[in-house]
Design an enzyme around this catalytic site. Structure first.
Site, PDB file in Angstrom:
ATOM      1  N   SER A 129       0.814  -1.215   0.000  1.00  0.00           N
ATOM      2  CA  SER A 129       0.000   0.000   0.000  1.00  0.00           C
ATOM      3  C   SER A 129       0.844   1.260   0.000  1.00  0.00           C
ATOM      4  O   SER A 129       0.321   2.357  -0.215  1.00  0.00           O
ATOM      5  CB  SER A 129      -0.930   0.009   1.210  1.00  0.00           C
ATOM      6  OG  SER A 129      -0.176  -0.062   2.412  1.00  0.00           O
TER       7      SER A 129
ATOM      8  N   HIS B  54      -1.970  -2.583  -6.052  1.00  0.00           N
ATOM      9  CA  HIS B  54      -2.513  -2.254  -4.741  1.00  0.00           C
ATOM     10  C   HIS B  54      -4.034  -2.364  -4.767  1.00  0.00           C
ATOM     11  O   HIS B  54      -4.719  -1.499  -5.302  1.00  0.00           O
ATOM     12  CB  HIS B  54      -2.077  -0.838  -4.341  1.00  0.00           C
ATOM     13  CG  HIS B  54      -2.613  -0.412  -3.017  1.00  0.00           C
ATOM     14  ND1 HIS B  54      -2.863   0.909  -2.700  1.00  0.00           N
ATOM     15  CD2 HIS B  54      -2.979  -1.130  -1.911  1.00  0.00           C
ATOM     16  CE1 HIS B  54      -3.336   0.985  -1.472  1.00  0.00           C
ATOM     17  NE2 HIS B  54      -3.421  -0.235  -0.976  1.00  0.00           N
TER      18      HIS B  54
ATOM     19  N   GLU C 258      -4.573   0.079  -7.839  1.00  0.00           N
ATOM     20  CA  GLU C 258      -3.517   0.976  -8.296  1.00  0.00           C
ATOM     21  C   GLU C 258      -2.401   0.131  -8.926  1.00  0.00           C
ATOM     22  O   GLU C 258      -1.820  -0.720  -8.251  1.00  0.00           O
ATOM     23  CB  GLU C 258      -2.956   1.795  -7.139  1.00  0.00           C
ATOM     24  CG  GLU C 258      -3.917   2.845  -6.609  1.00  0.00           C
ATOM     25  CD  GLU C 258      -3.332   3.643  -5.455  1.00  0.00           C
ATOM     26  OE1 GLU C 258      -3.477   4.881  -5.466  1.00  0.00           O
ATOM     27  OE2 GLU C 258      -2.744   3.024  -4.535  1.00  0.00           O
TER      28      GLU C 258
ATOM     29  N   ASN D 213      -3.442   6.568  -0.797  1.00  0.00           N
ATOM     30  CA  ASN D 213      -2.959   6.718   0.577  1.00  0.00           C
ATOM     31  C   ASN D 213      -2.209   8.026   0.798  1.00  0.00           C
ATOM     32  O   ASN D 213      -2.193   8.559   1.914  1.00  0.00           O
ATOM     33  CB  ASN D 213      -2.088   5.525   0.965  1.00  0.00           C
ATOM     34  CG  ASN D 213      -2.920   4.317   1.331  1.00  0.00           C
ATOM     35  OD1 ASN D 213      -4.083   4.444   1.712  1.00  0.00           O
ATOM     36  ND2 ASN D 213      -2.351   3.141   1.214  1.00  0.00           N
TER      37      ASN D 213
END
Length: 289
Positions: free
Chosen positions: A122, A143, A155, A193
């Protein structure tokens, strides 16, 4: 290698993310080799998949026969050597760089030279993970988001050494899994994130400073900003330890004080209050059904 050459997908790690990835891969028709380091971990992973499929059958989205077929396409193993059967491998182990580098170094020796090795990290550097192999051009980030069977985004992360061909293959694999992939470069936190976790962190600071109760902070963001879930409840869902790891990566890599983790997060991790998975975090789940 092209998408049509992939018949078997290897998944390393049978936790929440790995089991979800195994489920969507098997649902897409791929054979799956699911590996973890203990029988207990593998059994927990299969039970997670069984519960997820059970919910889908109750909702009428899958028949009993289809659910049974999905489970039959998943084989479990303790032996990493079984990844030699895989045409494409996705790692979903602990979010620790040394763990991932060790796994990728082993996979590099086990898997055929044409096999792409993907990481579900992540926030960690795909470029650094790739450097632990002799095929850095075939290492890519994929991800997924929790819960994997529900959330559409993946992702696709291109490291400094990842080839364009590898990125395109990962993109096609994600689409075959029924996902909505986006491409991003290898920067700390990638897209989601990098933006989301600092927002959550600011909510933790507000809670720590007594600006509002956990309930009030979350309701404020749900009612005032139309968020589907409050930031503190999101900490509990993701895992406070996992989110803290991401924040520490962002803070270390960027050196920007805006990413400094709220001290309350470390206190909660030390207390074992990690969120839903332990029954307590910012909220108490022990009395909830």
């Amino acid at each position: 290698m092209e998408i049509g050459d992939i018949g078997t997908v290897g998944v390393v790690g049978a936790g929440t993310m790995g089991s979800g990835i195994a489920q969507v891969a098997a649902t897409a028709g791929f054979k799956v080799v699911l590996r973890d380091i203990s029988d207990a971990a593998l059994d927990r992973g299969i039970k997670i998949i069984e519960r997820s499929l059970g919910k889908l059958t109750k909702k009428g989205k899958l028949s009993e026969e289809e659910a049974s077929g999905i489970l039959k396409r998943i084989s479990k193993t303790l032996d990493l050597q079984e990844m030699k059967r895989a045409d494409y491998v996705i790692e979903a182990a602990f979010e620790k760089m040394e763990v991932k580098k060790e796994i990728f170094g082993e996979l590099d020796k086990i898997c055929r030279p044409d096999v792409v090795l993907a990481s579900n990290t992540s926030s960690l550097s795909i470029t650094e993970i790739a450097a632990s192999t002799s095929r850095p051009e075939k290492v890519v980030g994929m991800h997924f988001f929790n819960p994997v069977p529900v959330l559409p985004l993946v992702e696709i992360v291109q490291g400094l050494t990842t080839s364009d061909e590898t990125v395109e293959l990962a993109y096609e694999v994600a689409k075959r899994f029924g996902k909505s992939p986006i491409k991003t470069k290898d920067q700390p936190g990638f897209i989601v994130n990098r933006i989301l976790v600092p927002y959550m962190n600011e909510a933790a600071f507000a809670y720590m400073e007594g600006v509002g109760s956990a309930e009030e902070i979350d309701q404020a963001m749900k009612w005032g900003a139309n968020m589907p879930i409050g930031p503190l409840a999101l900490f509990d869902l993701v895992g406070i330890d996992v989110a803290l790891d991401v924040l520490e990566v962002l803070y270390r890599e960027f050196g920007d004080p805006k990413f400094r983790p709220a001290p309350i997060l470390r206190q909660m991790v030390r207390a074992g209050r990690l969120g839903r998975k332990t029954g307590k975090g910012f909220f108490d789940y022990t009395e909830r059904v």
